[in-house]
Design a protein around this motif. Structure first.
Motif, short mmCIF file in Angstrom:
data_model
loop_
_atom_site.label_atom_id
_atom_site.label_comp_id
_atom_site.label_asym_id
_atom_site.label_seq_id
_atom_site.Cartn_x
_atom_site.Cartn_y
_atom_site.Cartn_z
N ARG A 47 12.10 -19.10 2.16
CA ARG A 47 13.13 -19.49 1.20
C ARG A 47 14.39 -20.00 1.91
O ARG A 47 14.94 -21.04 1.55
N LEU A 48 14.85 -19.28 2.93
CA LEU A 48 16.08 -19.68 3.62
C LEU A 48 15.79 -20.82 4.59
O LEU A 48 16.59 -21.75 4.72
N ASP A 102 8.60 -14.12 2.89
CA ASP A 102 9.15 -14.78 1.71
C ASP A 102 10.58 -15.26 1.93
O ASP A 102 10.93 -16.41 1.62
N LEU A 103 11.42 -14.38 2.49
CA LEU A 103 12.82 -14.76 2.72
C LEU A 103 12.94 -15.86 3.77
O LEU A 103 13.80 -16.74 3.67
N THR A 104 12.10 -15.82 4.80
CA THR A 104 12.17 -16.83 5.85
C THR A 104 11.80 -18.20 5.30
O THR A 104 12.45 -19.21 5.61
N LEU A 119 16.96 -9.25 7.86
CA LEU A 119 17.36 -8.09 7.05
C LEU A 119 17.96 -6.99 7.91
O LEU A 119 17.98 -5.82 7.52
N ARG A 142 19.61 -10.41 -3.37
CA ARG A 142 18.47 -10.02 -2.55
C ARG A 142 18.91 -9.62 -1.13
O ARG A 142 18.49 -8.59 -0.60
N LEU A 143 19.75 -10.44 -0.52
CA LEU A 143 20.18 -10.15 0.86
C LEU A 143 21.24 -9.06 0.87
O LEU A 143 21.24 -8.18 1.73
N LEU A 191 19.82 -15.09 -4.27
CA LEU A 191 19.75 -14.81 -2.83
C LEU A 191 20.81 -13.79 -2.41
O LEU A 191 20.57 -12.95 -1.53
N GLU A 236 8.06 -9.38 2.83
CA GLU A 236 9.42 -9.74 2.43
C GLU A 236 10.06 -10.67 3.47
O GLU A 236 10.79 -11.60 3.12
#
Lengths: 354, 354
Positions: free
Chosen positions: B289-290, B285-287, B238, A289-290, A286, B282
């Motif tokens: 995951r986090l 996916d990130l939302t 992001l 990625r971030l 992570l 993206e």
């Protein structure tokens, strides 16, 4: 009557905290509540002239016992409240000692939640004697919104699987190891104890959220191409309360290299039994990625394990096993040794593809 | 002399902003600088009794022109500064009108950066007449640190690929559509215009970063199992300046469902040409995951496209194409229609696996 209210510090060398320090221990009985004083003595011994405790205190840093007037005569410029009690308050029993320090020519530096300037007796005495009351937890004024613009110089950030597992000590150890190898490096502090050790910094947890990434940008400004800023991390990108602070610090720091700090004995977040500690691999993934949003070249330099609860042999075996498993250097920065040397070399190595 | 300084609002229905409103337009010439007033009239017409402009103003909301005394006689309780000038200042030319409002029995509500209470003439007049000066950008006091504990009820959060592309309007449209289907739903505001429309909320960008996730928890408290809070998103996960705010809001909101807001015509971040707009996939996916850290059941309900620059047919074709590509409902909430109905149905649908 100038300079009386909380000084607003900028993270530049011109406006460092007044030093050296006289460390005030209050009436502390347990060493755990003098963490700030012990941290200062360990990491910035050159800043610590002496200790000053009330008669009922039962701890000893091994520094000369000095009253404020004696410390001032030896060159001290500030009394630092070295106590970190639960609640962050300034005890009424300390006030006479703090007043004495102001009268005898010392400024006062505090990292407590309570503000020195809110105590009328301290404010009055500081005004009368032209002394400063410096609340470390006050962020500098006029923090800009982050731009995301790439800055010159190199940066390393310590990140974590949780709070309170060694991000500050890892950053201090890495900055020291860099310096020992002749690398031009600065430790950049983001919490109150770190700020006292470094003499400057920004308390990230006190910055208004819109400006948090901007504060991180301000903390590690443009520098020479070979210069390293080693930035003290905060919280964890997967902590339900503090992840926003961690992400703002990651984006604003634009680290070229990060080191993941982890306590192998911890199974759940500190004080939050419902949350399992995230695996180190997830934090690496992570963070890359971030973090690549503001530094596409970001990479993991290794893992700093807090093995303070293990025997030396156990710790060494664990670091070796974790290093094989993750394919990265793994070491306890406090123990040092060859494993830590390998971690440092990997952090300083030129990235593979650029 | 009570209630004179900025009121500290809590996000509970008991302490809503005083209403209905008289919308103050100042000396605004361009409609773009009266965004707050237009937003209020569009989304909370029942709160808007009239408009009040200086002679040099050239905009018209289509509301009755009322002076403060007339508005008060019709039941108005507050004058809202409906102008959003660049810099967020309170112009000297407005002061006589604001003084008149206080004298004639109205409180004043402002979302500007400048604080009403810092203007001596307003403070003095408010004190004399027992009126409130309410600065929307002041967060409530005593925000707790987030716990991450699961709360009852359901939550939807709008997230974005960037700032200023429709997260507030999407949330308002979704809350309205939920209500039209008989679903018990509240819009939860996180920015100043949203707070004026909702009558309550928390300005996320003004909260100290350590407390940002706690503020998001406070904003959508425990509720009935079938109740939905539709939370206005901020920034983007992001965005190099604001990602920390977005992540704190995501963790604290614990959304069951999120809707990604996107402007298909935008290629780079607004005002930040060096950063490409991230792909919708993206952000999804990130939302997930986090966000799964505080709600493992989090899922994407669909995509809200801002198609305001396209013709109706183009917009419809684009939404259909994006829906096929992503396998999710895609619609422009402002246009409504069958595509938006599909998005709403998908948000309300029971999750597949729980």
């Amino acid at each position: 009557m100038a300079n009386v209210t909380a000084v607003t510090r900028e993270p530049s060398s011109e406006q460092e905290l007044p030093h050296p320090y006289l460390l005030f221990l209050g009436d502390t009985v347990h060493p755990g509540f003098a963490k700030t004083a012990f941290g200062l003595k360990q990491w910035a011994p050159e800043l610590c002239l002496g200790q000053f405790a009330l008669p009922s205190a039962q701890i000893d840093l091994g520094l000369p016992n000095l009253r404020p007037a004696e410390a001032r005569a030896k060159g001290a410029r500030a009394l630092v409240i070295g106590v970190a009690n639960s609640g962050g308050f300034i005890a009424a029993s300390w006030i006479p000692a703090l007043v004495e320090a102001l009268q005898d020519g010392l400024d006062i530096i505090s990292g407590m939640h309570a503000r020195l300037g809110d105590i009328a007796e301290l404010r009055y005495t500081a005004e009368r004697h032209g002394r400063q009351l410096i609340d470390i937890r006050t962020p500098p004024p006029r923090i800009p919104i982050a731009t995301g613009l790439k800055r010159s110089g190199k940066r390393l950030l310590t990140v974590g699987t949780d709070c309170a597992l060694g991000k500050k000590y890892a950053a201090l150890s890495i900055a020291r190891a860099f310096a020992e190898r002749g690398v031009d490096a600065d430790f950049r502090a983001t919490g109150q104890t770190g700020i006292m050790i470094a003499g400057s910094g920004i308390p990230m947890d006190a910055v208004v959220s819109d400006f948090a990434a901007g504060a991180a940008e301000l903390l590690s400004p443009d520098a020479a191409p070979d210069h390293w800023d080693v930035v003290e991390g905060q919280g964890s990108i997967l902590h339900p309360a503090y992840a926003g602070v961690s992400l703002a610090l990651l984006h604003g720091s634009q680290p070229d290299v990060f080191v993941v700090c982890h306590d192998p004995g911890r199974t759940h977040l500190l004080g939050d039994e419902q949350f399992a500690l995230p695996p180190v691999e997830e934090i690496i993934d992570l963070t890359v990625r971030l973090g690549s949003r503001t530094n596409p070249a970001i990479r993991c330099g290794g893992i700093a394990l807090n093995t303070s609860k293990l025997e030396a042999q156990e710790a060494e075996a664990l670091c070796a096993a974790e290093s094989r498993r993750l394919g990265l250097p793994v070491a306890d920065p406090i123990r040092g040794g060859p494993a830590f040397d390998a971690l440092i070399e990997n952090c300083l190595a030129a990235p593979a593809s650029s």
